[in-house]
Design a protein around this motif. Structure first.
Motif, PDB file in Angstrom:
ATOM      1  N   HIS A   1      -1.103  -5.527  -7.474  1.00 16.86           N
ATOM      2  CA  HIS A   1      -2.485  -5.030  -6.894  1.00 16.86           C
ATOM      3  C   HIS A   1      -1.803  -3.880  -5.850  1.00 16.86           C
ATOM      4  O   HIS A   1      -0.773  -4.478  -4.964  1.00 16.86           O
ATOM      5  CB  HIS A   1      -3.337  -5.869  -6.088  1.00 16.86           C
ATOM      6  CG  HIS A   1      -4.474  -5.169  -5.447  1.00 16.86           C
ATOM      7  ND1 HIS A   1      -5.751  -4.896  -6.048  1.00 16.86           N
ATOM      8  CD2 HIS A   1      -4.795  -4.916  -4.381  1.00 16.86           C
ATOM      9  CE1 HIS A   1      -6.504  -4.136  -5.414  1.00 16.86           C
ATOM     10  NE2 HIS A   1      -5.933  -4.196  -4.286  1.00 16.86           N
ATOM     11  N   LEU A   2      -2.327  -2.609  -5.945  1.00 15.88           N
ATOM     12  CA  LEU A   2      -1.644  -1.699  -4.956  1.00 15.88           C
ATOM     13  C   LEU A   2      -2.860  -1.003  -4.299  1.00 15.88           C
ATOM     14  O   LEU A   2      -3.682  -0.499  -4.915  1.00 15.88           O
ATOM     15  CB  LEU A   2      -0.649  -0.889  -5.687  1.00 15.88           C
ATOM     16  CG  LEU A   2       0.242   0.320  -4.895  1.00 15.88           C
ATOM     17  CD1 LEU A   2       1.094  -0.247  -4.094  1.00 15.88           C
ATOM     18  CD2 LEU A   2       0.597   1.218  -5.963  1.00 15.88           C
ATOM     19  N   GLU A   3      -2.861  -0.759  -3.203  1.00 17.87           N
ATOM     20  CA  GLU A   3      -4.052  -0.051  -2.412  1.00 17.87           C
ATOM     21  C   GLU A   3      -3.422   1.346  -1.879  1.00 17.87           C
ATOM     22  O   GLU A   3      -2.200   1.525  -1.837  1.00 17.87           O
ATOM     23  CB  GLU A   3      -4.641  -0.828  -1.076  1.00 17.87           C
ATOM     24  CG  GLU A   3      -5.416  -1.842  -1.697  1.00 17.87           C
ATOM     25  CD  GLU A   3      -6.926  -1.093  -2.381  1.00 17.87           C
ATOM     26  OE1 GLU A   3      -7.107  -0.059  -2.173  1.00 17.87           O
ATOM     27  OE2 GLU A   3      -7.479  -2.033  -2.931  1.00 17.87           O
TER      28      GLU A   3
ATOM     29  N   LEU B   1       1.924  10.145  -4.775  1.00 13.30           N
ATOM     30  CA  LEU B   1       2.694   8.894  -4.365  1.00 13.30           C
ATOM     31  C   LEU B   1       2.171   7.835  -4.889  1.00 13.30           C
ATOM     32  O   LEU B   1       2.701   6.813  -5.490  1.00 13.30           O
ATOM     33  CB  LEU B   1       3.266   8.789  -2.924  1.00 13.30           C
ATOM     34  CG  LEU B   1       4.005   7.502  -2.466  1.00 13.30           C
ATOM     35  CD1 LEU B   1       5.199   7.658  -3.112  1.00 13.30           C
ATOM     36  CD2 LEU B   1       4.014   7.272  -0.974  1.00 13.30           C
ATOM     37  N   TYR B   2       0.711   7.487  -4.788  1.00 12.78           N
ATOM     38  CA  TYR B   2       0.080   6.350  -5.284  1.00 12.78           C
ATOM     39  C   TYR B   2       0.232   6.320  -6.767  1.00 12.78           C
ATOM     40  O   TYR B   2       0.752   5.149  -7.226  1.00 12.78           O
ATOM     41  CB  TYR B   2      -1.397   6.510  -4.888  1.00 12.78           C
ATOM     42  CG  TYR B   2      -2.235   5.075  -5.313  1.00 12.78           C
ATOM     43  CD1 TYR B   2      -2.009   3.914  -4.819  1.00 12.78           C
ATOM     44  CD2 TYR B   2      -3.186   5.058  -6.224  1.00 12.78           C
ATOM     45  CE1 TYR B   2      -2.740   3.088  -5.308  1.00 12.78           C
ATOM     46  CE2 TYR B   2      -3.906   4.488  -7.015  1.00 12.78           C
ATOM     47  CZ  TYR B   2      -3.524   2.966  -6.284  1.00 12.78           C
ATOM     48  OH  TYR B   2      -4.154   2.047  -6.896  1.00 12.78           O
ATOM     49  N   SER B   3       0.079   7.144  -7.445  1.00 12.45           N
ATOM     50  CA  SER B   3       0.147   7.527  -8.953  1.00 12.45           C
ATOM     51  C   SER B   3       1.697   6.884  -9.350  1.00 12.45           C
ATOM     52  O   SER B   3       1.882   6.231 -10.034  1.00 12.45           O
ATOM     53  CB  SER B   3      -0.152   8.756  -9.543  1.00 12.45           C
ATOM     54  OG  SER B   3      -1.578   8.937  -9.239  1.00 12.45           O
TER      55      SER B   3
ATOM     56  N   ILE C   1       0.728  -1.253  -0.165  1.00 14.70           N
ATOM     57  CA  ILE C   1      -0.092  -0.065  -0.082  1.00 14.70           C
ATOM     58  C   ILE C   1       1.017   1.413   0.040  1.00 14.70           C
ATOM     59  O   ILE C   1       1.934   1.264   0.368  1.00 14.70           O
ATOM     60  CB  ILE C   1      -0.999   0.179   1.132  1.00 14.70           C
ATOM     61  CG1 ILE C   1      -0.243   0.067   2.457  1.00 14.70           C
ATOM     62  CG2 ILE C   1      -1.902  -1.354   1.307  1.00 14.70           C
ATOM     63  CD1 ILE C   1      -1.124   0.627   3.667  1.00 14.70           C
ATOM     64  N   THR C   2       0.380   2.483  -0.449  1.00 15.67           N
ATOM     65  CA  THR C   2       1.165   3.710  -0.206  1.00 15.67           C
ATOM     66  C   THR C   2       0.570   4.537   0.730  1.00 15.67           C
ATOM     67  O   THR C   2      -0.839   4.132   0.866  1.00 15.67           O
ATOM     68  CB  THR C   2       1.069   4.329  -1.629  1.00 15.67           C
ATOM     69  OG1 THR C   2      -0.140   4.495  -2.161  1.00 15.67           O
ATOM     70  CG2 THR C   2       1.882   3.518  -2.767  1.00 15.67           C
TER      71      THR C   2
END
Ligand SMILES: Cc1ncc(C[n+]2csc(CCOP(=O)(O)OP(=O)(O)O)c2C)c(N)n1
Ligand SMILES: [Mg+2]
Lengths: 268, 305
Positions: free
Chosen positions: B267-269, B252-254, B241-242
């Motif tokens: 998969h990333l949450e 950051l997630y992007s 996860i971020t």
């Protein structure tokens, strides 16, 4: 003391109480515009606190959006909302955030807080009123520090070119900004001359004389073909001794219970 | 130490050594802690008043004249307000300006929605050559500043003004562009930045007690991203996860998702602001409001493993 002066005193007390409820806030720039707010809401503006979004009403954009507490104290006194709401200032979930928000507070006509944008928004409202031919007057209050933003002058060009005589702008000329006195930071020179040279119908008056503010507004309304600039010569923190004495440091100040009592005593 | 104290102290040392360094403010020198510099370095400190766009392009001019300007203001005014000046006068013109944005995201607290930048990283990250650094603690900031001067390109730094809990020990060594594994683990990777590194560590330590071993990475520079450190961790855990104090769109997630998509699809949450505006509130209230507390981090971790 006349009736309007009495009202301004009561608004100042509410203003300080409002900030005391959260312990600190933008007191200086709020108190410096209480007299013009009183003139507008109690004499000049065509508004209805029971119907804040009334069609064709006059509107006010407080471009120096950090004066929220001063605006909220006035709107509360005028009956837009109950006094207990005033003491939710800046608390999580409040309808009274530190900067003016048209989607949260009844009576607030435009969202501001990023300095320099509100004058252009007021120009948009004034153009809108011309299109609708509803005869509304659009008022805006800008700061003298705020006038260092280029967008203020982009707006000034445009308002003058469009001959927006339904736009009355007040400059809160307290000669202070956040970091200090204008003359130490970035002095803008003679603001009356500057706006005159941009094509405005200009006035320079005592910004704490409510009757004079009303008279000047009436006079400005008779001048056609140009936007109006009423420079209000003001004192930052007006009416509260410790704030006035603090000079530029009254921009944002902690207000304790004792300070509140002292302020109320001084105002009564 | 407050971040702004670390900023002033480090700038004082750097300005004493390097006569090219200048500091510009836009009527926020007092709140941002740079005010004492004006006394000491009268000829190299400039308060532009409330004219951020002017300040940014003046800095570009100073840079073109061989100076190294720092410009300092609140994050919304250091990014979205002057986006075009940063893009053209600074980045496109290849001028070295170090932009210090203060009180990012929810650390703007009572200044509320108008001052709460959840998009500063997004808008600046999309400008070529920009380095984006989200500071974790005041000690790290002090070490980072001289390295940021050495970096060849414009720089955007996000710092709270006041004190946040320390993350790094005395002997910590910051290396620009390198992410830090601040806690080792094997079950899941928490990729965090800025003030969210601390919240992630709190969550990871509680998870440890519940038998879940989380690795926490402090990203430091969102751009350039230390792909190697992140990839090494997620290849081990395969779950990640971020955590960021910013909109998950463009932040950051992007940045991590874009990289993983190419190099190690998985998969990333995300923990962070889910495309909402800011509002007034204390840090703790806002952490809750946007589901960014250690409790929320724990819950999300448990959901994905
Ligand atoms: C674009 C922008 N830059 C900076 C600020 C931070 N800020 C809020 S009030 C203020 C000083 C305003 O001075 P002035 O316009 O003279 O207002 P007053 O003296 O009436 O308080 C500053 C720098 C802001 N709100 N918006
Ligand atoms: Mg002023």
């Amino acid at each position: 003391m006349n009736n309007l002066e009495q009202i301004a005193k009561e608004i100042r007390i509410l203003n300080v109480k409002c900030i005391e409820s959260i312990g600190a806030g933008h007191i200086g720039g709020s108190l410096s515009i209480v007299d013009v707010l009183t003139a507008l809401y109690y004499k000049e503006m065509n508004i209805d606190p029971k119907n804040p979004k009334k069609e064709g009403r006059d509107r006010l954009v407080v471009s120096k959006g950090h004066a929220g507490p001063g605006v909220y104290a006035t709107l509360c006194h005028k009956g837009y909302f109950e006094e207990k709401e005033l003491y939710t200032l800046n608390k999580y979930g409040t309808n009274l955030p530190s900067h003016c928000d048209m989607n949260k507070t009844p009576g607030v006509d435009m969202t501001t807080g990023s300095l320099g944008q509100g004058l252009s928004c007021a120009i948009g409202l004034a153009v809108g009123s011309k299109i609708k031919k509803d005869n509304a007057t659009i008022y805006a209050i800008i700061g003298d520090g705020e006038s260092q933003e280029g967008q203020i002058w982009e707006g000034a060009f445009f308002a003058s070119h469009k001959k927006l005589d339904n736009l009355i702008v007040f400059l809160d000329y307290n000669r202070m900004q956040l970091d200090g006195y204008l003359e130490e930071i970035n002095d803008s020179g003679n603001m009356v001359d500057k706006f005159k040279s941009f094509g405005f119908d200009t006035y320079s008056i005592d910004g704490h004389n409510i009757d004079l503010i009303c008279e000047t507004i009436e006079k400005a309304k008779t001048v056609k073909g140009a936007p109006h600039m009423i420079v209000l010569n003001t004192t930052k923190g007006k009416g509260v001794e410790f704030a006035e004495k603090a000079g530029p440091n009254c921009h944002s100040m902690p207000i304790s219970k004792e300070a509140l009592e002292e302020a109320i005593k001084g105002l009564k | 130490m407050e971040f702004r104290q670390a900023l002033c102290k480090t700038l004082t040392e750097l300005m004493e050594k390097d006569p090219r360094i200048c500091v510009l403010d836009a009527d926020l020198a007092k709140p941002n802690g740079t005010f004492p510099l004006y006394e000491k370095f009268q000829d190299r400190c400039f308060n532009a008043g409330i004219s951020e766009a002017n300040m940014a392009s003046v800095a570009a001019g100073l840079s073109a004249y061989g100076m190294i300007p720092f410009i300092v203001t609140f994050t919304p005014f250091a990014s979205r307000r002057i986006c075009d000046q940063i893009a053209v006068s600074i980045a496109y013109a290849k001028q070295k300006v170090i932009i210090i944005g203060t009180d990012p995201g929810i650390t703007a607290e009572l200044n509320g929605g108008t001052h709460m930048s959840f998009e500063d990283v997004s808008v600046l990250r999309a400008i070529p050559t920009m380095l984006i650094y989200d500071a974790t603690d005041a000690n790290q900031l002090a070490q980072a500043l001289p390295q940021l001067i050495e970096y060849d390109g414009p720089v955007y730094v996000r710092i709270p003004r006041k004190t946040r809990p320390d993350v790094y020990k005395e002997d910590y060594e910051f290396k620009l562009g390198k992410a830090d594994v601040v806690k080792k683990g094997k079950d899941v990777t928490i990729i965090a930045t800025g003030t969210m590194v601390y919240e992630s560590l709190v969550a990871a330590e509680e998870l440890e007690k519940e038998g879940i071993s989380a690795e926490v990475i402090s990203v430091n520079t969102i751009k350039p991203l230390d792909e190697e450190t992140i990839l090494a961790s997620v290849k081990k855990t395969n779950k990640a996860i971020t955590c960021e104090n910013h909109n998950v769109i463009g932040g950051l997630y992007s940045a991590v998702a874009e990289m993983l998509c190419r190099k190690y699809p998985m998969h990333l949450e995300s923990i962070g602001v889910q495309d909402e505006f800011g509002q007034v509130g204390k840090y703790s209230d806002l952490l809750k409001a946007y589901n960014m507390t250690p409790e929320d981090i724990k819950k999300l971790v448990k959901n994905i493993i």
